[in-house]
Every structure is written in structure tokens, then in C-alpha cells.
Design an enzyme around this catalytic site. Structure first.
Site, PDB file in Angstrom:
ATOM      1  N   ASP A   1      -5.971  13.342 -25.421  1.00  0.00           N
ATOM      2  CA  ASP A   1      -5.972  11.930 -25.020  1.00  0.00           C
ATOM      3  C   ASP A   1      -5.237  11.158 -26.118  1.00  0.00           C
ATOM      4  O   ASP A   1      -5.817  10.813 -27.146  1.00  0.00           O
ATOM      5  CB  ASP A   1      -7.419  11.459 -24.858  1.00  0.00           C
ATOM      6  CG  ASP A   1      -7.521   9.989 -24.507  1.00  0.00           C
ATOM      7  OD1 ASP A   1      -6.486   9.284 -24.546  1.00  0.00           O
ATOM      8  OD2 ASP A   1      -8.646   9.537 -24.212  1.00  0.00           O
TER       9      ASP A   1
ATOM     10  N   ARG B   1      -1.024  -2.755 -18.928  1.00  0.00           N
ATOM     11  CA  ARG B   1      -2.365  -2.196 -19.079  1.00  0.00           C
ATOM     12  C   ARG B   1      -2.584  -1.158 -17.979  1.00  0.00           C
ATOM     13  O   ARG B   1      -2.789  -1.506 -16.827  1.00  0.00           O
ATOM     14  CB  ARG B   1      -3.346  -3.358 -18.926  1.00  0.00           C
ATOM     15  CG  ARG B   1      -4.813  -3.066 -19.067  1.00  0.00           C
ATOM     16  CD  ARG B   1      -5.523  -4.346 -19.448  1.00  0.00           C
ATOM     17  NE  ARG B   1      -4.992  -4.771 -20.721  1.00  0.00           N
ATOM     18  CZ  ARG B   1      -5.373  -4.269 -21.894  1.00  0.00           C
ATOM     19  NH1 ARG B   1      -6.325  -3.366 -21.965  1.00  0.00           N
ATOM     20  NH2 ARG B   1      -4.805  -4.686 -22.999  1.00  0.00           N
TER      21      ARG B   1
ATOM     22  N   GLU C   1      -0.580   4.761  -0.564  1.00  0.00           N
ATOM     23  CA  GLU C   1      -1.394   5.962  -0.810  1.00  0.00           C
ATOM     24  C   GLU C   1      -0.537   7.208  -0.600  1.00  0.00           C
ATOM     25  O   GLU C   1       0.271   7.262   0.329  1.00  0.00           O
ATOM     26  CB  GLU C   1      -2.601   5.982   0.133  1.00  0.00           C
ATOM     27  CG  GLU C   1      -3.699   5.049  -0.336  1.00  0.00           C
ATOM     28  CD  GLU C   1      -4.916   5.065   0.586  1.00  0.00           C
ATOM     29  OE1 GLU C   1      -4.874   5.738   1.629  1.00  0.00           O
ATOM     30  OE2 GLU C   1      -5.900   4.385   0.242  1.00  0.00           O
TER      31      GLU C   1
ATOM     32  N   TYR D   1       0.849  -1.196   0.000  1.00  0.00           N
ATOM     33  CA  TYR D   1       0.000   0.000   0.000  1.00  0.00           C
ATOM     34  C   TYR D   1       0.878   1.238   0.000  1.00  0.00           C
ATOM     35  O   TYR D   1       1.831   1.322   0.768  1.00  0.00           O
ATOM     36  CB  TYR D   1      -0.912   0.024   1.232  1.00  0.00           C
ATOM     37  CG  TYR D   1      -2.355  -0.131   0.818  1.00  0.00           C
ATOM     38  CD1 TYR D   1      -2.967   0.842   0.029  1.00  0.00           C
ATOM     39  CD2 TYR D   1      -3.100  -1.253   1.169  1.00  0.00           C
ATOM     40  CE1 TYR D   1      -4.266   0.688  -0.406  1.00  0.00           C
ATOM     41  CE2 TYR D   1      -4.400  -1.408   0.742  1.00  0.00           C
ATOM     42  CZ  TYR D   1      -4.992  -0.429  -0.054  1.00  0.00           C
ATOM     43  OH  TYR D   1      -6.266  -0.586  -0.490  1.00  0.00           O
TER      44      TYR D   1
ATOM     45  N   THR E   1      -3.171   5.879 -22.283  1.00  0.00           N
ATOM     46  CA  THR E   1      -2.987   4.533 -21.759  1.00  0.00           C
ATOM     47  C   THR E   1      -1.500   4.237 -21.916  1.00  0.00           C
ATOM     48  O   THR E   1      -0.786   4.932 -22.642  1.00  0.00           O
ATOM     49  CB  THR E   1      -3.767   3.487 -22.574  1.00  0.00           C
ATOM     50  OG1 THR E   1      -3.333   3.581 -23.939  1.00  0.00           O
ATOM     51  CG2 THR E   1      -5.262   3.710 -22.521  1.00  0.00           C
TER      52      THR E   1
ATOM     53  N   LYS F   1      -0.879   0.580 -25.328  1.00  0.00           N
ATOM     54  CA  LYS F   1      -1.156   0.497 -26.764  1.00  0.00           C
ATOM     55  C   LYS F   1       0.177   0.656 -27.510  1.00  0.00           C
ATOM     56  O   LYS F   1       1.049  -0.176 -27.325  1.00  0.00           O
ATOM     57  CB  LYS F   1      -2.244   1.506 -27.127  1.00  0.00           C
ATOM     58  CG  LYS F   1      -3.553   1.168 -26.379  1.00  0.00           C
ATOM     59  CD  LYS F   1      -4.694   2.124 -26.616  1.00  0.00           C
ATOM     60  CE  LYS F   1      -5.901   1.723 -25.764  1.00  0.00           C
ATOM     61  NZ  LYS F   1      -6.999   2.716 -25.836  1.00  0.00           N
TER      62      LYS F   1
HETATM   63  C1  LIG Z   1      -8.098   2.983 -25.066  1.00  0.00           C
HETATM   64  C2  LIG Z   1      -8.522   4.379 -24.863  1.00  0.00           C
HETATM   65  C3  LIG Z   1      -8.861   4.868 -23.584  1.00  0.00           C
HETATM   66  C4  LIG Z   1      -9.172   4.008 -22.404  1.00  0.00           C
HETATM   67  O1  LIG Z   1      -8.267   3.223 -21.878  1.00  0.00           O
HETATM   68  P1  LIG Z   1      -8.614   2.104 -20.794  1.00  0.00           P
HETATM   69  O2  LIG Z   1      -7.257   1.840 -20.249  1.00  0.00           O
HETATM   70  O3  LIG Z   1      -9.243   0.987 -21.525  1.00  0.00           O
HETATM   71  O4  LIG Z   1      -9.516   2.716 -19.772  1.00  0.00           O
HETATM   72  C5  LIG Z   1      -9.106   6.225 -23.435  1.00  0.00           C
HETATM   73  N1  LIG Z   1      -9.053   7.046 -24.490  1.00  0.00           N
HETATM   74  C6  LIG Z   1      -8.774   6.610 -25.724  1.00  0.00           C
HETATM   75  C7  LIG Z   1      -8.741   7.594 -26.849  1.00  0.00           C
HETATM   76  C8  LIG Z   1      -8.514   5.266 -25.956  1.00  0.00           C
HETATM   77  O5  LIG Z   1      -8.282   4.831 -27.196  1.00  0.00           O
END
Ligand SMILES: *Cc1c(COP(=O)(O)O)cnc(C)c1O
Length: 442
Positions: free
Chosen positions: A197, A232, A53, A51, A223, A226
Site C-alpha cells: 500500500d 482524491r 458500470e 454511468y 491513493t 498524496k
Molecule cells: C491515506 C491512506 C489510505 C486511505 O486512503 P483514503 O483515500 O483516505 O481511503 C490507505 N492506506 C494508506 C497507507 C494511507 O496512508
């Protein structure tokens, strides 16, 4: 022997089946990748027990001296990778990184503006079923029907009309470059904050192969699993002026204890992404996407917007055959060992569970070591699968060829293999693309 094998045969079997599935199929889901053995090993450490926090040096628990080192490594590497003043490596996922920004800058009911889900946007960009659409007043811009590129005139018009507090850029299924500078101009004109994003193309931004949203966007979220090829998870970044607000939004605003084992895996992945080999990898992702796109176009498929600038492409199946649906092609290709996802195309007349398109991406195949010449084989199998009418015999024949081919590109972490030690290539197999060694920082 793996301890799970001894203590939990049912779980072990499922884990082995999944590894076997990954190794014997071709992964074209644009949001997936295969992590390095180091990233995988970091995620499977006793740091999961801890933990922590709070933030390094300011924790609410004792015994944090070593996880502090780990979190600082992850932070410093992420800062260097993206050239950002402040980073928060604690979000558990991309969605939570986005929520942290919402919590930092928005009040319930505030207007927000993002790309429509059906035109490539993400659920967390204001879709009605998502928190972002339920708790805020969400508006959406779209792509131009002719060019299928983002309609900046519409973005400006909507922004002036609705005066959003937050403008969201970035997407999950948009094959073109984002103009963060143009969005920043609009955001500043209407007094909005921009959140870029970059979940899908973060690996391209980190290597300079896609323009960086820094310093044009106040917040950058992503994320880490990817194109960035980490575990993840999520990551949120901002300038120094927003640092306090962002950090208190992540903790204690949204989350409790950070996943320290996953933060360790992020540190490992960011370390790898800083090495020159990662740029070679990212360039190859783009080279493979170009090769795959050209070959599919040659075979009569229409690509939304006429091509791709990044790692992904959206195929409009109707040009090949007006009766083809994304759902049917996804399921036929799965039988053939080729994993893709059905996807809405802009102005799609079919429903989200049916769709007229599929989305393809090259990050995972590129990690396995496939290059331009192999993209021709992949396109040929895709075409045969999509033209099979779902006939079992045709699909099973492709399945056999794909499995044999895929095994020449072994995964780095296979633990269930019958022959050879875990992760060791079987004699005669090609070695997979090497992952970088991360030198210690001075
Ligand atoms: C994949 C994705 C997310 C979300 O990611 P998670 O880890 O699945 O919550 C957010 N924004 C965009 C543009 C994405 O392609």
C-alpha cells in the site's frame, strides 16, 4: 461569475472560505497536496453525469464510447508510470483499493499481517474498528524500539507463527524506505501474498525515488491524492495472473458505477506525473523534507528514527518539552496558520486523541514552490508556535507573518480572489511552480 455564486450563496461562501484558508496557511499534512488546474478542471466536468458500470469495451450502459477513451488513458498512463502489467483505476479511494484486494484474495476470518497503526500503519491494515480488523484475523508487526525501523526479525517470526494469507506493507506515518524484497521472501516462505500500500509515497515510487514494489508484491494499492498529486481517489495494480480477480473485486464486488469525472482527473494527474518536471518536483519534496528535518533537529526536536528518507517526518515532542502533546501543538499551530496533524509515535504512552507526536510532510508546500531556504522559515514558525504555550498574542503574531508569506506562493485555482482574474497571480506575487503540459501520446 461562478454559477455557484449566483445560485447558492451559502455554499459559495464556504467554498471561498476554504480556498482562502488554503491560500493563507501553510499545509504540512503529509497526506495532502494541491492539484493542478488541469486536474481540478477534469474533476469538474459533465463526466460526473455518466454511468459506466463495467470496463472499457464491456459496459452495462450505452453511450460509453468517450468515457472509455478517458478510462483507457488513465489505465495506460498508470501502467507506464508504475511499470505494472495490470491496473484498475476505478477504486473511489485508497481504502476501497485495499478492500478490493481483500475481496480478491481473502475469505472472512483469514489471518492477515500489517504494520501496527500506532507504529505508522493505516486503519485498513487490520485495525479493530475497521472492516479489515472485524472481518479478518489481524496481526501486527512493529518497529524496533531502539532503531524505530521495522523489525524484520519480528515480521519473520510472526509470519511463520500465524501463516497469514496476506502481508501488508506500506504505511501512513513511517519515514523510512520499505524493503519490499525482504517482505516478498517472507511472504513466499509462508505462502502469503504481499499487498504494498504505497498511498503516501506513490509519487516517489513513480519517479524512482523510492524502490518499487513491482515485481515483489502481488498487489500494489495507492491513493492518488498524496505525493501523486491527483484527485482524491484510489488505484489498484497487480500482475496479469491476478487481473481478473482484482477487476471483479472492484466491480461488481465492491462498487457500482465508477466516478468517470474523477477517473478523468486521474488521467490528467498520471499524464503530469509522467513528465520530467514531476521528477524535479518529487526530488524537491525530498530536499525540502531533509531541510525541514535538519532545521527542526537543530532546534532541539527529536525525529522518530532519527530522520527521514521520504516526504514525511514524525516529531517526538517530548524531547523538546515532556509536557507538550500532539493535540495541543496541532491546535496552537492551527491558530498560527500552520496545519499539521497530531500523531502517535511508536510506543507512545499517550492516547490517540492526545499523542506525543506530530506528523509533518512537504508535498503540498513543495507544490506551492517553497524550497530549502523557506524550510528554515517554516521550522522557525513551527518552533515558535510549539514553544508559545498556547498564548494568543504570540500565535496571532505568527498568523500574520505566515499569511503574508503564504500569499507570495499563490494557489493555482483560487476563484474567490478579490483582485485579479481567477488563478491569475496578483502583481508582485511570485509565480507558483509550473505544472507540466501533457503531450498527446502517439
Ligand atoms: C491515506 C491512506 C489510505 C486511505 O486512503 P483514503 O483515500 O483516505 O481511503 C490507505 N492506506 C494508506 C497507507 C494511507 O496512508
Amino acid at each position: 461569475m461562478n454559477p455557484i455564486q449566483q445560485t447558492d450563496p451559502a455554499l459559495w461562501q464556504a467554498l471561498c472560505d476554504e480556498q482562502e484558508r488554503q491560500e493563507s496557511t501553510l499545509e504540512l499534512i503529509a497526506s495532502e497536496n494541491h492539484v493542478s488546474p488541469a486536474v481540478l478542471a477534469a474533476a469538474a466536468t459533465p463526466l460526473t453525469n455518466k454511468y459506466a458500470e463495467g470496463y472499457p469495451g464491456k459496459r452495462y450502459y450505452g453511450g460509453c464510447q468517450f468515457v472509455d477513451v478517458v478510462e483507457n488513458l488513465a489505465r495506460d498512463r498508470a501502467k507506464k508510470l508504475f511499470g505494472c502489467a495490470h491496473v484498475n483505476v476505478q477504486p473511489h479511494s485508497g481504502s476501497q483499493a485495499n478492500q478490493a484486494v481483500f475481496l480478491a484474495v481473502l475469505q472472512p476470518g483469514d489471518p492477515i499481517l500489517g504494520l501496527h497503526l500506532d507504529h505508522g500503519g493505516h486503519l485498513t491494515h487490520g485495525k479493530s474498528v475497521n472492516l479489515s480488523g472485524k472481518w479478518f484475523q489481524a496481526f501486527h508487526y512493529r518497529v524496533d524500539p531502539k532503531t524505530e525501523r521495522i523489525d524484520m526479525a519480528e515480521v519473520r517470526r510472526l509470519a511463520r507463527e500465524i501463516k497469514p494469507k496476506l502481508i501488508i506493507t506500506g504505511a501512513s506515518a513511517y519515514p523510512r524506505i520499505w524493503d519490499f524484497t525482504a517482505f516478498a521472501e517472507i511472504a513466499h516462505e509462508v505462502g502469503a501474498v504481499q499487498m504494498a500500500d504505497i498511498a503516501h509515497f506513490a509519487g516517489l515510487v513513480a519517479t524512482g525515488l523510492h524502490p518499487s514494489p513491482i515485481p515483489h508484491a502481488e498487489f500494489i494499492t495507492t491513493t492518488t491524492h498524496k505525493t501523486l498529486r491527483g484527485p482524491r481517489s484510489g488505484l489498484a495494480m497487480c500482475g496479469a495472473e491476478w487481473a481478473k480477480k482484482l477487476d471483479s473485486a472492484v466491480f461488481p464486488g465492491l462498487q457500482g458505477g465508477p466516478l468517470m469525472h474523477i477517473i478523468a482527473a486521474k488521467a490528467a494527474a498520471f499524464g503530469e506525473a509522467l513528465q520530467p518536471e514531476f521528477k524535479v518536483y518529487a526530488r524537491q519534496i525530498l530536499g525540502n523534507a531533509q531541510a525541514l528535518a535538519e532545521e527542526l533537529q537543530r532546534r532541539g526536536y527529536r525525529l522518530v528514527s532519527g530522520g527521514t528518507d521520504n516526504h514525511l517526518m514524525l516529531i517526538d515532542l517530548r524531547a523538546k518539552d515532556p509536557n507538550l502533546t500532539g493535540a495541543a501543538v496541532e491546535s496552537w499551530l492551527q491558530t498560527a496558520g500552520i496545519i499539521v496533524n497530531k500523531n502517535m509515535i511508536p510506543f507512545d504512552t499517550r492516547k490517540p486523541l492526545e499523542t506525543s507526536g506530530i506528523r509533518l510532510g512537504t508535498p503540498a508546500l513543495t507544490t506551492r514552490g517553497l524550497r530549502e531556504p523557506e524550510m528554515k522559515n517554516v521550522a522557525a514558525w513551527l518552533d515558535r508556535g510549539a514553544s508559545s504555550g498556547g498564548q494568543a498574542a504570540a500565535l496571532n503574531k505568527i498568523r500574520g507573518e505566515v499569511a503574508e508569506f503564504a500569499r507570495q506562493f499563490p494557489l493555482p485555482h483560487l476563484q474567490c480572489r478579490a483582485a485579479g482574474a481567477p488563478g491569475e497571480p496578483i502583481a508582485g506575487e511570485r509565480n507558483m511552480a509550473p505544472f507540466s503540459k501533457v503531450p498527446s501520446e502517439a
